[in-house]
Design a protein around this motif. Structure first.
Motif, PDB file in Angstrom:
ATOM      1  N   GLU A  76     -16.769 -32.589 -36.793  1.00  0.00           N
ATOM      2  CA  GLU A  76     -17.453 -31.413 -37.320  1.00  0.00           C
ATOM      3  C   GLU A  76     -17.466 -30.315 -36.271  1.00  0.00           C
ATOM      4  N   THR A  77     -17.184 -29.091 -36.718  1.00  0.00           N
ATOM      5  CA  THR A  77     -17.171 -27.931 -35.838  1.00  0.00           C
ATOM      6  C   THR A  77     -17.971 -26.813 -36.487  1.00  0.00           C
ATOM      7  N   THR A  78     -18.877 -26.213 -35.719  1.00  0.00           N
ATOM      8  CA  THR A  78     -19.637 -25.076 -36.209  1.00  0.00           C
ATOM      9  C   THR A  78     -18.877 -23.806 -35.870  1.00  0.00           C
ATOM     10  N   VAL A  79     -18.596 -23.010 -36.880  1.00  0.00           N
ATOM     11  CA  VAL A  79     -17.914 -21.728 -36.684  1.00  0.00           C
ATOM     12  C   VAL A  79     -19.000 -20.683 -36.465  1.00  0.00           C
ATOM     13  N   THR A  80     -18.959 -20.050 -35.299  1.00  0.00           N
ATOM     14  CA  THR A  80     -19.960 -19.043 -34.962  1.00  0.00           C
ATOM     15  C   THR A  80     -19.331 -17.653 -34.929  1.00  0.00           C
ATOM     16  N   ALA A  81     -20.174 -16.646 -35.061  1.00  0.00           N
ATOM     17  CA  ALA A  81     -19.702 -15.266 -35.057  1.00  0.00           C
ATOM     18  C   ALA A  81     -19.188 -14.898 -33.664  1.00  0.00           C
ATOM     19  N   PRO A  82     -17.951 -14.422 -33.562  1.00  0.00           N
ATOM     20  CA  PRO A  82     -17.402 -14.040 -32.261  1.00  0.00           C
ATOM     21  C   PRO A  82     -17.953 -12.701 -31.762  1.00  0.00           C
ATOM     22  N   ARG A  83     -18.576 -11.951 -32.663  1.00  0.00           N
ATOM     23  CA  ARG A  83     -19.138 -10.641 -32.342  1.00  0.00           C
ATOM     24  C   ARG A  83     -20.131 -10.269 -33.435  1.00  0.00           C
ATOM     25  N   ASP A  84     -20.884  -9.204 -33.234  1.00  0.00           N
ATOM     26  CA  ASP A  84     -21.748  -8.677 -34.285  1.00  0.00           C
ATOM     27  C   ASP A  84     -20.873  -8.110 -35.392  1.00  0.00           C
ATOM     28  N   GLY A  85     -21.312  -8.250 -36.636  1.00  0.00           N
ATOM     29  CA  GLY A  85     -20.548  -7.692 -37.739  1.00  0.00           C
ATOM     30  C   GLY A  85     -21.159  -8.013 -39.080  1.00  0.00           C
ATOM     31  N   ILE A  86     -20.425  -7.683 -40.121  1.00  0.00           N
ATOM     32  CA  ILE A  86     -20.805  -7.943 -41.508  1.00  0.00           C
ATOM     33  C   ILE A  86     -19.784  -8.922 -42.082  1.00  0.00           C
ATOM     34  N   VAL A  87     -20.261  -9.951 -42.768  1.00  0.00           N
ATOM     35  CA  VAL A  87     -19.356 -10.908 -43.411  1.00  0.00           C
ATOM     36  C   VAL A  87     -18.661 -10.184 -44.559  1.00  0.00           C
ATOM     37  N   ALA A  88     -17.338 -10.032 -44.439  1.00  0.00           N
ATOM     38  CA  ALA A  88     -16.571  -9.312 -45.450  1.00  0.00           C
ATOM     39  C   ALA A  88     -15.983 -10.257 -46.481  1.00  0.00           C
ATOM     40  N   GLU A  89     -15.562 -11.426 -46.030  1.00  0.00           N
ATOM     41  CA  GLU A  89     -14.904 -12.376 -46.931  1.00  0.00           C
ATOM     42  C   GLU A  89     -15.252 -13.796 -46.501  1.00  0.00           C
TER      43      GLU A  89
END
Length: 114
Positions: A76-89
């Motif tokens: 299992e791997t947690t995918v984290t945000a690489p930067r601040d942003g808005i989830v587009a897709e």
């Protein structure tokens, strides 16, 4: 049969033939996939399944925030945000299978407010 292992591959000699099996650490591959100049999309390092989703399209995320958990080869791997942003897709939901190099999530920049 003979097996030799090094840091990047496993080599198998069997029946007069040699085989090389390369290794990919899913966490490292995810880091590399998100480390481009734009850091806009996270690619699957290998085929797997989505275990859980913590965000939805339109959500604002901060760097390091967990977005989804994937499982590949029983890891299992947690995918984290690489930067601040808005989830587009976010093309996959919990329980969905994905292929290697599929886009798991795409971010767009947050608009600056004064």
């Amino acid at each position: 049969m003979r097996i030799a292992v090094d840091e990047s591959a496993t080599f198998i000699h069997f029946g007069g033939r040699a085989y090389e099996i390369g290794r990919t650490d899913p966490a490292d591959a995810l880091d590399r996939a998100g480390s481009g100049a734009s850091q806009d999309q996270m690619l699957a390092p290998m085929p797997g399944v989505v275990v859980s989703v913590s965000v939805a399209p339109g959500d604002a995320v901060k760097e390091g925030a967990p977005m989804l958990v994937i499982e590949s080869m029983k890891l299992e791997t947690t995918v984290t945000a690489p930067r601040d942003g808005i989830v587009a897709e976010l093309p996959f939901a919990t329980g969905d299978s994905f292929g290697g190099k599929d886009v798991l999530l795409r971010l767009e920049p947050q608009e600056e407010t004064d």
